[in-house]
Design a protein around this motif. Structure first.
Motif, PDB file in Angstrom:
ATOM      1  N   MET A   1      -0.022   9.594   7.993  1.00 24.55           N
ATOM      2  CA  MET A   1      -0.737   8.974   6.308  1.00 24.55           C
ATOM      3  C   MET A   1      -2.307  10.527   6.247  1.00 24.55           C
ATOM      4  O   MET A   1      -3.295  10.708   7.226  1.00 24.55           O
ATOM      5  CB  MET A   1      -1.583   7.572   6.212  1.00 24.55           C
ATOM      6  CG  MET A   1      -2.142   7.818   4.827  1.00 24.55           C
ATOM      7  SD  MET A   1      -1.932   5.892   4.726  1.00 24.55           S
ATOM      8  CE  MET A   1      -1.590   4.930   5.501  1.00 24.55           C
ATOM      9  N   ARG A   2      -1.734  11.552   5.277  1.00 28.23           N
ATOM     10  CA  ARG A   2      -2.786  11.901   4.900  1.00 28.23           C
ATOM     11  C   ARG A   2      -3.759  11.963   4.073  1.00 28.23           C
ATOM     12  O   ARG A   2      -2.829  11.139   2.626  1.00 28.23           O
ATOM     13  CB  ARG A   2      -1.581  13.534   4.804  1.00 28.23           C
ATOM     14  CG  ARG A   2      -1.194  14.091   5.768  1.00 28.23           C
ATOM     15  CD  ARG A   2      -0.836  15.681   5.339  1.00 28.23           C
ATOM     16  NE  ARG A   2       0.047  16.102   6.514  1.00 28.23           N
ATOM     17  CZ  ARG A   2       0.703  17.322   6.150  1.00 28.23           C
ATOM     18  NH1 ARG A   2       0.085  17.932   5.293  1.00 28.23           N
ATOM     19  NH2 ARG A   2       0.694  17.378   7.400  1.00 28.23           N
TER      20      ARG A   2
ATOM     21  N   GLU B   1       7.858   2.991   6.438  1.00 31.44           N
ATOM     22  CA  GLU B   1       8.474   2.032   5.156  1.00 31.44           C
ATOM     23  C   GLU B   1       7.779   0.475   4.384  1.00 31.44           C
ATOM     24  O   GLU B   1       7.132   0.584   3.632  1.00 31.44           O
ATOM     25  CB  GLU B   1       9.693   1.690   5.608  1.00 31.44           C
ATOM     26  CG  GLU B   1      10.783   2.525   5.961  1.00 31.44           C
ATOM     27  CD  GLU B   1      12.243   1.795   6.982  1.00 31.44           C
ATOM     28  OE1 GLU B   1      12.002   0.345   6.964  1.00 31.44           O
ATOM     29  OE2 GLU B   1      13.039   3.304   6.963  1.00 31.44           O
ATOM     30  N   ARG B   2       7.040  -0.064   5.653  1.00 34.17           N
ATOM     31  CA  ARG B   2       6.203  -1.010   5.345  1.00 34.17           C
ATOM     32  C   ARG B   2       4.702  -1.110   4.297  1.00 34.17           C
ATOM     33  O   ARG B   2       4.315  -0.713   2.988  1.00 34.17           O
ATOM     34  CB  ARG B   2       5.696  -1.469   6.324  1.00 34.17           C
ATOM     35  CG  ARG B   2       4.868  -3.078   6.034  1.00 34.17           C
ATOM     36  CD  ARG B   2       4.741  -3.960   6.976  1.00 34.17           C
ATOM     37  NE  ARG B   2       4.259  -5.461   6.740  1.00 34.17           N
ATOM     38  CZ  ARG B   2       4.718  -6.434   6.835  1.00 34.17           C
ATOM     39  NH1 ARG B   2       6.078  -6.362   6.828  1.00 34.17           N
ATOM     40  NH2 ARG B   2       4.333  -7.462   6.291  1.00 34.17           N
ATOM     41  N   LEU B   3       4.147   0.465   4.372  1.00 30.63           N
ATOM     42  CA  LEU B   3       3.261   1.358   4.025  1.00 30.63           C
ATOM     43  C   LEU B   3       3.582   1.750   2.622  1.00 30.63           C
ATOM     44  O   LEU B   3       2.615   2.219   2.182  1.00 30.63           O
ATOM     45  CB  LEU B   3       2.648   2.003   4.744  1.00 30.63           C
ATOM     46  CG  LEU B   3       1.862   0.812   6.207  1.00 30.63           C
ATOM     47  CD1 LEU B   3       0.818   2.901   7.243  1.00 30.63           C
ATOM     48  CD2 LEU B   3       0.551  -0.089   5.267  1.00 30.63           C
TER      49      LEU B   3
ATOM     50  N   GLU C   1       9.024  -8.205  14.098  1.00 29.92           N
ATOM     51  CA  GLU C   1       8.025  -7.716  12.162  1.00 29.92           C
ATOM     52  C   GLU C   1       6.735  -7.948  12.563  1.00 29.92           C
ATOM     53  O   GLU C   1       6.023  -7.817  12.258  1.00 29.92           O
ATOM     54  CB  GLU C   1       9.074  -8.667  11.794  1.00 29.92           C
ATOM     55  CG  GLU C   1       8.750  -8.790  10.336  1.00 29.92           C
ATOM     56  CD  GLU C   1       9.015  -7.986   9.390  1.00 29.92           C
ATOM     57  OE1 GLU C   1       8.615  -7.059   8.627  1.00 29.92           O
ATOM     58  OE2 GLU C   1       9.985  -6.513   9.984  1.00 29.92           O
ATOM     59  N   GLY C   2       6.507  -9.087  13.866  1.00 24.58           N
ATOM     60  CA  GLY C   2       4.975  -9.206  13.969  1.00 24.58           C
ATOM     61  C   GLY C   2       4.259  -7.869  14.201  1.00 24.58           C
ATOM     62  O   GLY C   2       3.105  -7.870  13.486  1.00 24.58           O
ATOM     63  N   LEU C   3       4.683  -7.286  14.821  1.00 27.82           N
ATOM     64  CA  LEU C   3       3.368  -6.256  15.589  1.00 27.82           C
ATOM     65  C   LEU C   3       3.613  -5.574  14.308  1.00 27.82           C
ATOM     66  O   LEU C   3       3.064  -4.551  14.198  1.00 27.82           O
ATOM     67  CB  LEU C   3       4.368  -6.115  16.545  1.00 27.82           C
ATOM     68  CG  LEU C   3       3.622  -4.284  17.424  1.00 27.82           C
ATOM     69  CD1 LEU C   3       2.366  -5.073  17.814  1.00 27.82           C
ATOM     70  CD2 LEU C   3       4.623  -4.219  18.833  1.00 27.82           C
ATOM     71  N   VAL C   4       5.339  -5.147  13.394  1.00 30.64           N
ATOM     72  CA  VAL C   4       4.911  -3.855  12.513  1.00 30.64           C
ATOM     73  C   VAL C   4       4.085  -4.532  12.112  1.00 30.64           C
ATOM     74  O   VAL C   4       3.562  -3.165  10.797  1.00 30.64           O
ATOM     75  CB  VAL C   4       6.457  -3.701  11.635  1.00 30.64           C
ATOM     76  CG1 VAL C   4       6.135  -3.443  10.919  1.00 30.64           C
ATOM     77  CG2 VAL C   4       6.667  -2.887  13.210  1.00 30.64           C
ATOM     78  N   ALA C   5       3.870  -5.029  11.196  1.00 29.47           N
ATOM     79  CA  ALA C   5       3.179  -6.076  10.469  1.00 29.47           C
ATOM     80  C   ALA C   5       1.606  -5.948  10.975  1.00 29.47           C
ATOM     81  O   ALA C   5       0.171  -5.236   9.946  1.00 29.47           O
ATOM     82  CB  ALA C   5       3.301  -7.814  10.056  1.00 29.47           C
ATOM     83  N   GLY C   6       0.878  -6.523  11.837  1.00 33.40           N
ATOM     84  CA  GLY C   6      -0.006  -6.368  12.398  1.00 33.40           C
ATOM     85  C   GLY C   6      -0.870  -4.644  12.436  1.00 33.40           C
ATOM     86  O   GLY C   6      -2.204  -3.761  12.145  1.00 33.40           O
ATOM     87  N   LEU C   7       0.375  -3.652  12.561  1.00 33.69           N
ATOM     88  CA  LEU C   7       0.108  -2.407  12.850  1.00 33.69           C
ATOM     89  C   LEU C   7      -0.259  -2.017  10.930  1.00 33.69           C
ATOM     90  O   LEU C   7      -1.169  -0.866  10.660  1.00 33.69           O
ATOM     91  CB  LEU C   7       0.949  -1.890  13.230  1.00 33.69           C
ATOM     92  CG  LEU C   7       1.094  -1.863  14.715  1.00 33.69           C
ATOM     93  CD1 LEU C   7       2.909  -1.350  15.270  1.00 33.69           C
ATOM     94  CD2 LEU C   7       0.340  -1.128  16.136  1.00 33.69           C
ATOM     95  N   ALA C   8       1.068  -1.559  10.397  1.00 29.88           N
ATOM     96  CA  ALA C   8       0.616  -1.893   8.670  1.00 29.88           C
ATOM     97  C   ALA C   8      -0.798  -2.404   9.048  1.00 29.88           C
ATOM     98  O   ALA C   8      -1.663  -1.150   7.753  1.00 29.88           O
ATOM     99  CB  ALA C   8       1.619  -1.899   7.983  1.00 29.88           C
ATOM    100  N   SER C   9      -1.467  -3.398   8.804  1.00 27.88           N
ATOM    101  CA  SER C   9      -2.775  -4.117   8.423  1.00 27.88           C
ATOM    102  C   SER C   9      -3.710  -3.462   8.907  1.00 27.88           C
ATOM    103  O   SER C   9      -4.707  -3.003   7.894  1.00 27.88           O
ATOM    104  CB  SER C   9      -2.522  -5.529   8.950  1.00 27.88           C
ATOM    105  OG  SER C   9      -1.716  -6.563   7.902  1.00 27.88           O
TER     106      SER C   9
END
Length: 377
Positions: free
Chosen positions: A1-2, A41-43, A352-360
């Motif tokens: 992310m920039r 994608e989540r972000l 999905e839980g890990l992806v959500a945590g990293l995105a948060s």
């Protein structure tokens, strides 16, 4: 992310891939598709940074490096920093002090780091000239003497010369960042300043890990001031938060701490006793009475950065302010490094839980940088 700093500098925000097990570059590429692309994608961002960890045996595989580069392009991901601290087997059943081996007095460490520099020069985006590599702070303190210190400094000078060659050959400027960590030869900013003062300052600086800083009861303000005085730069920062328990002698405090005891990683524990920082090399030792438990404990357990209760998140916010809140950024590389998701008591049980945590975590960090004046690109 920039993001764009108010002074016009480009800031890079990534998360570290050492949370995902992978033994070779094709394994890294597969994990990027399984997790990192889904985080992006989540972000809902056009491109997402990832700080890669690459095990030593995989570094020289040029064909796989080309495949990895293509995978990054296909998934709209980018790499500007590598985590060169663990050498290999970071996802073994037990890591503990093995993560500090080989150390900087050994040829294997310098050759691994040279290989990482060449790999990063290949992976850097076309429009980015500068990359960074974080590395261990020379070695674990036990068994370390003047001979090891002298040899490690020679090794760093050798790598600095290689970084200069990489720049000359590729036009990419890769810098090395020693990461002070509790229990190591360099565990404090003062020790980093002493070791690095005058040592290839154009090529070698520090990686400021906010968790490690907080565990040692150091502040971002004090760290930046000391580094400035010594002429040592902050090459990158690891956005991380430590476990904090204000009353470790209470039943609730001990129960909370016991929930973080696990056999894989080392969890150095610190307390201020008689105005001095004292500590143990692992949490079980502290719980067994090696620390008096009369004041707050801080534990080297990387907890999710968006979590406030029982963490050093406030200290992390202050550190980010010192690094990104001034007239110019102290560093342009911000890497969220919570590698402990798999050993947490309430760890995600699926992808999905890990992806959500990293995105948060990335959302939280992005919002802190925006609050300091940065603009998301």
């Amino acid at each position: 992310m920039r993001l764009r700093h108010p002074d016009g500098s480009l800031l890079h925000l990534a998360y570290c891939s050492n949370v995902h097990p992978a033994d070779d570059l094709d394994g890294v590429a597969a994990q990027l598709e399984r997790y990192t692309a889904r985080v992006r994608e989540r972000l809902d961002v056009p491109s997402l940074g990832v700080g890669l960890w690459v095990a030593a045996p995989a570094v020289a595989d040029e064909a796989a490096a080309d495949r990895l580069s293509e995978q990054l392009r296909k998934l709209s991901l980018e790499v500007v920093t590598l985590n060169g601290f663990p050498y290999k087997a970071f996802h073994a059943d037990v890591v503990k002090t093995d993560v500090y081996w080989p150390h900087w007095a050994q040829d294997a460490r310098r050759e691994y780091t040279k290989g990482l520099a060449r790999l990063l020069a290949r992976l850097l985006p076309d429009d980015v000239e500068e990359g960074s590599i974080s590395t261990l702070p020379l070695g674990w303190r036990e068994g370390w003497g003047p001979a090891e210190q002298e040899e490690s400094l020679r090794g760093l000078a050798d790598v600095a010369a290689e970084l200069e060659r990489v720049h000359r050959d590729t036009g990419k400027r890769v810098r090395l960042a020693l990461e002070p960590e509790p229990g190591c030869t360099i565990e404090t900013i003062a020790q980093a300043c002493e070791a690095l003062r005058g040592l290839a300052p154009d090529w070698i600086g520090v990686c400021l890990d906010a968790c490690h800083l907080a565990v040692q009861f150091e502040t971002g303000e004090g760290a930046v001031a000391a580094l400035d005085e010594a002429g040592v730069s902050v090459v990158k920062t690891q956005v991380s938060s430590a476990l904090r328990v204000d009353d470790p002698s209470s039943e609730a405090g001990r129960e909370l701490l016991a929930g973080f005891v696990e056999p894989k990683f080392l969890h150095q524990t610190r307390e201020i006793v008689d105005a001095r920082v004292q500590g143990t090399d692992d949490l079980p030792e502290a719980l067994e009475g090696a620390l008096p438990a009369k004041d707050q404990w801080r534990v080297h357990f990387h907890v999710p950065v968006h979590t406030h209760e029982h963490t050093t998140q406030d200290e992390l916010v202050d550190t980010l302010g010192e690094l990104a809140g001034g007239a110019a950024p102290r560093t342009r590389h911000y890497e969220v490094e919570t590698y402990t998701w798999s050993v947490m008591k309430d760890a995600p049980t699926d992808d999905e839980g890990l992806v959500a945590g990293l995105a948060s975590e990335l959302e939280w960090t992005r919002d802190r940088l925006v609050a300091l004046g940065a603009e998301v690109l």
